[in-house]
Scaffold this active site. Structure first.
Site, PDB file in Angstrom:
ATOM      1  N   ASP A 531       0.858  -1.176   0.000  1.00 35.33           N
ATOM      2  CA  ASP A 531       0.000   0.000   0.000  1.00 35.33           C
ATOM      3  C   ASP A 531       0.900   1.234   0.000  1.00 35.33           C
ATOM      4  OD1 ASP A 531      -2.374   1.545   0.288  1.00 35.33           O
ATOM      5  OD2 ASP A 531      -1.975   1.705   2.425  1.00 35.33           O
ATOM      6  N   ASP A 731      -1.627  -1.059   5.898  1.00 39.32           N
ATOM      7  CA  ASP A 731      -1.902  -0.564   7.250  1.00 39.32           C
ATOM      8  C   ASP A 731      -3.338  -0.146   7.471  1.00 39.32           C
ATOM      9  OD1 ASP A 731      -1.977   1.771   5.701  1.00 39.32           O
ATOM     10  OD2 ASP A 731      -1.219   2.997   7.357  1.00 39.32           O
ATOM     11  N   ASP A 735      -7.034  -2.583   3.376  1.00 39.28           N
ATOM     12  CA  ASP A 735      -6.044  -3.607   3.021  1.00 39.28           C
ATOM     13  C   ASP A 735      -6.390  -4.977   3.600  1.00 39.28           C
ATOM     14  OD1 ASP A 735      -4.334  -1.693   1.733  1.00 39.28           O
ATOM     15  OD2 ASP A 735      -3.678  -1.032   3.714  1.00 39.28           O
TER      16      ASP A 735
END
Length: 852
Positions: A531, A731, A735
């Site tokens: 990410d 995080d 996700d």
């Protein structure tokens, strides 16, 4: 537990009279929800249900539906102190222990229970895990096994777990609670057993003090509860493996423990079956056949240690889903047709209902704005920290967080149809699609178990047919020795001891490990999906560039723009205000501030017309922008920055650029991963220009921008479909599905709890360089586990033939069960010593000359 039986007589009679009085006294006041135990006000318009002529009240629709589905299970409960049946709906006294509710007939029973709950629960039925309504149950080891309710797995005997746990704190895994209790009993019996059988080695000749017969009888009394009660789940699983023709570690444990105990019982009570050569005695004591009760008890205790370590890791599997479920509020503020408002349980919200979403509250369900304006934090979907402006007609998603404005919305998707519910379903499905690690031990055990059983039977038959007299006794000793030496203490310890040691070493390096499977998979990963926000970048926007128009004053422009932004809740506005403070600027007040949705802000500062926003904002205000300023804005966007135009008194005053800074360790981490042959792919919910700028700065191999949670999971599945072994680092809540669906998920410890619960590895400091450290630890740990398994099987491979008697024709050696137990213990010692080497593992980057 003398108290308990004392209370069962006059105590029970006394409370039998009071029982219905409690019900009638509580009725006009608050009553208890018979499902969840909450006290419910009868006059609060709560859901009701009638059964057997009685009316029951509930805190929410969910409890009412559970009751109507199976009312008999919610009518009464047994007081664990006095064994009385207590009416759940009228019970005044209730307590929770380890996630389970217990009801009491009186305050006295409740006080006794709370003072010593373990004492009253010695034979209490095992509690069940909390499951969401309608959830199915599955086996952690065999995900293809699905049941409508709690049960034991028909393949391995393990307790089934809910596919969707209940929201909130479900309490500890009931199986772990049960196994911990059994472990304590096993240890309490095994310690005196060892002192009696081997105390002479420590200068404590308990056996001589007691006398041989008394010592043997004491060992029998101590070992029996361990084997008959504590080890009952092991025998149940061993039998299940035999019934289903799927031999595994439980088969070996059942055979080994049963053989050690059964042999010892025969040796203790029918010693005449055994040859004189196996009779041993101490000076001045009667000779007897050696017994190995301590081996059976110690085997059980050691296996429980391994199982509890595994259960502690498995216990967190449902925590990710519980954390997701907790994002949605439990109630919604519904607006009636007459304009009155009332808070109702979320389960009562229907499509088409009008709902008010106050400032700072979570959006209850999916729908559309019909009144009001606000900014909504949608980071659970996009992972981006910037709130999104919402006005009439805009979409709202359940679980997202409203900002400072009040909104009225129309519900359009409720229950299982919401985006949040679909994310919960994706996380659960992805978790179940990964069969928990079977381990090399079980794979080899599939061949090893029948081979050991065959060798034991063959040894018994050959000794009986061809051996010297007493042939039957020799055959029995040989068969028992084979089964004892093959009992997989070391097999059971090989993985958990290495994982336990690696977990401690990883924690020192900022790497938290969830389970052995995560390490095994991480060691072979060749693709990493990361990410952007919060993983590669800090996650906190900052003012990075102040670009005045030709001939302009940058600080004066910043001062006016920051004054305009000071009243905004947007993180980009906060970055500009913080940047102005960093320049030491004093900000004046702004008046007449108005927001143009998706464009920017305009207002008056010190009598001057000020506007800040995108190019469309200035175009609507008739402001001309020089080509040089537009080119500079394009250059800033190419670097991954958000460029905002500022206009003062109808003229372009310059640009302010805000960016989410790249983490200092990110570049080195990407280089280290490339050096190890790992391909890095960025997957982000951010817009393509910003994502491309960050990727270019870091040298990332591939970029996928504008992805929602299902898009990230689809990317993982696409890469896995090409044969790639994929790890995901992220995080945010967005996700979570990808983290759960990847071969291994890696969460930043600075991020959302849901991400950490969905991941197999968590980096405490949110430092991407920790991934390289985690990978080195994974490789070393899996290598260590395989070494441990090698030690365990080598001892068995050498010991089993010797125990069967292959050396007897040449040397006259026949391995006694005592030596078999010693060899079995030595394999465990070797495994533990080898695992402890991980405590000193160097996780620093290896020099390039060593290769990758």
């Amino acid at each position: 537990m003398t108290d308990r039986h004392h209370d069962g007589g006059d105590h029970a009679a006394h409370h039998h009279h009071d029982h219905h009085a409690h019900a009638s006294a509580a009725a006009p006041e608050a009553v208890r929800d018979p499902v969840c135990g909450m006290m419910v006000d009868p006059g609060a318009g709560k859901p009701e249900a009638t059964h057997a002529g009685r009316t029951f009240r509930f805190c929410c629709e969910g409890c009412r539906k559970k009751f109507e589905a199976a009312p008999e299970g919610y009518l009464t409960a047994k007081d664990p102190v006095c064994d009385m049946e207590v009416d759940r709906a009228s019970a005044r006294y209730m307590a929770k222990h380890e996630g389970t509710r217990f009801y009491f007939c009186s305050a006295g029973c409740q006080a006794k229970f709370e003072a010593d709950p373990a004492g009253y629960l010695g034979n209490w039925p095992r509690p069940e895990p909390a499951a969401a309504p309608g959830s199915k149950w599955t086996c952690p080891m065999h995900p293809e096994v699905v049941s409508d309710g709690p049960a034991d797995c028909p393949k391995c005997g393990m307790a089934l777990e809910p596919m969707t746990p209940a929201a909130g704190d479900g309490g500890p895994n009931p199986e772990r609670v049960d196994f911990t209790r059994r472990l304590l009993v096993s240890v309490a019996c095994a310690v005196p057993l060892l002192l009696i059988s081997m105390g002479s080695m420590l200068g404590l000749p308990f056996r001589a003090w007691l006398g041989e017969r008394a010592a043997v009888f004491a060992e029998f009394l101590l070992a029996t509860p361990v084997v008959v009660w504590a080890a009952a789940p092991f025998f149940r699983r061993a039998l299940a493996s035999l019934r289903n023709r799927s031999p595994n570690m439980w088969t070996l444990i059942g055979l080994g423990v049963g053989a050690a105990y059964g042999y010892s019982v025969l040796a203790a009570f029918l010693p005449g079956l055994f040859p004189a050569s196996f009779r041993a005695g101490m000076a001045g004591m009667e000779a007897s056949v050696p017994v190995y009760f301590e081996a059976s008890a110690v085997i059980v205790a050691l296996v429980f240690v391994g199982q509890i370590l595994e259960l502690r890791a498995r216990e967190r599997t449902g925590s990710a889903i519980r954390a997701l479920l907790d994002l949605a509020p439990k109630t919604a503020r519904r607006i009636g047709a007459d304009g009155t408002e009332a808070d109702v349980p979320l389960g009562e919200v229907r499509t088409g209902d009008r709902l008010r979403v106050p400032p700072g509250m979570s959006v209850p369900v999916d729908g559309a704005v019909i009144e009001g304006r606000s900014f909504v934090d949608e980071s659970i979907l996009t992972g981006e920290s910037a709130p999104v402006a919402k006005g009439e007609g805009d979409r709202l998603t359940g679980g997202t967080l409203n900002g400072r404005g009040a909104l009225v919305m129309r519900a359009e998707a409720v229950g299982a149809d919401t985006v949040l519910a679909r994310i919960v379903e994706m996380v659960g499905k992805a978790q179940r699609s990964r069969a928990p690690i079977q381990g090399l031990a079980d794979r080899v055990a599939g061949v090893f178990v029948p081979a050991v059983a065959a060798v034991a039977l063959l040894a018994f038959a050959l000794w009986w047919a061809l051996g010297p007299e007493p042939a039957l006794a020799h055959g029995l000793v040989a068969a028992v020795s084979v089964l004892i030496i093959a009992c997989p203490c070391a097999l059971g310890l090989a993985t958990p001891v290495s994982i336990m040691t690696a977990t401690g070493r990883g924690a020192q390096a900022g790497v938290l490990i969830r389970d052995a499977e995560a390490l095994e998979r991480l060691a072979s990963v060749d693709t990493l999906v990361v990410d952007k926000t919060g993983t590669l970048t800090e996650g906190q926007p900052r003012l990075v560039d102040v670009v005045p128009a030709e001939g302009g004053d940058g600080e004066a422009m910043l001062r006016l723009a920051a004054a305009l932004e000071r009243g905004s809740e947007h993180p980009l506005a906060a970055a500009i205000v913080a940047g102005a403070a960093g320049h030491g600027l004093q900000l004046p007040d702004a008046t007449g501030v108005e927001a143009a949705t998706g464009k920017g802000l305009a207002g008056t500062v010190e009598g001057r017309a000020v506007a800040i926003g995108n190019r469309a904002m200035l175009r609507d205000g008739g402001v001309e922008v020089a080509k040089a300023l537009e080119a500079e804005a394009e250059r800033l966007r190419g670097e991954g920055k958000t460029a905002m135009f500022v206009a003062v008194d109808g003229k372009a005053a310059g640009l302010l650029a805000v960016a989410d800074p790249i983490k200092p360790s990110a570049r080195d981490a990407i280089r280290a991963l490339h050096a190890e042959g790992v391909r890095v792919v960025m997957a982000t919910g951010d817009e393509p220009g910003t994502a491309a700028g960050v990727a270019k700065a870091l040298g990332i191999d591939d970029v996928r921008a504008g992805l929602l949670p299902e898009g990230k999971l689809a990317l993982v599945e696409e890469l896995q479909g090409r044969g790639r072994r994929v790890a995901v680092a992220g995080d945010g809540v967005n996700d979570a599905p990808a983290l759960a669906g990847a071969a291994v998920g890696i969460a930043m410890g600075t991020g959302a709890d849901v991400a950490m619960e969905s991941a197999g590895i968590t980096l405490v400091k949110g430092d991407l360089a920790g991934i390289a450290r985690a990978r080195r630890l994974a490789k070393a740990t899996i290598r260590n586990v395989r070494q441990n398994l090698f030690f365990a099987f080598v001892y068995n491979a050498v010991g089993v033939p010797v125990a069967a008697g292959v050396l007897y024709p040449v040397f006259g050696w026949l391995l006694s069960p005592m030596l078999a137990a010693a060899a079995m213990s030595l394999s465990s010692v070797s495994v533990i010593a080898n695992a402890l080497r991980l405590r000193t593992l160097d996780l620093r980057e290896a020099p390039p000359t060593q290769g990758r």
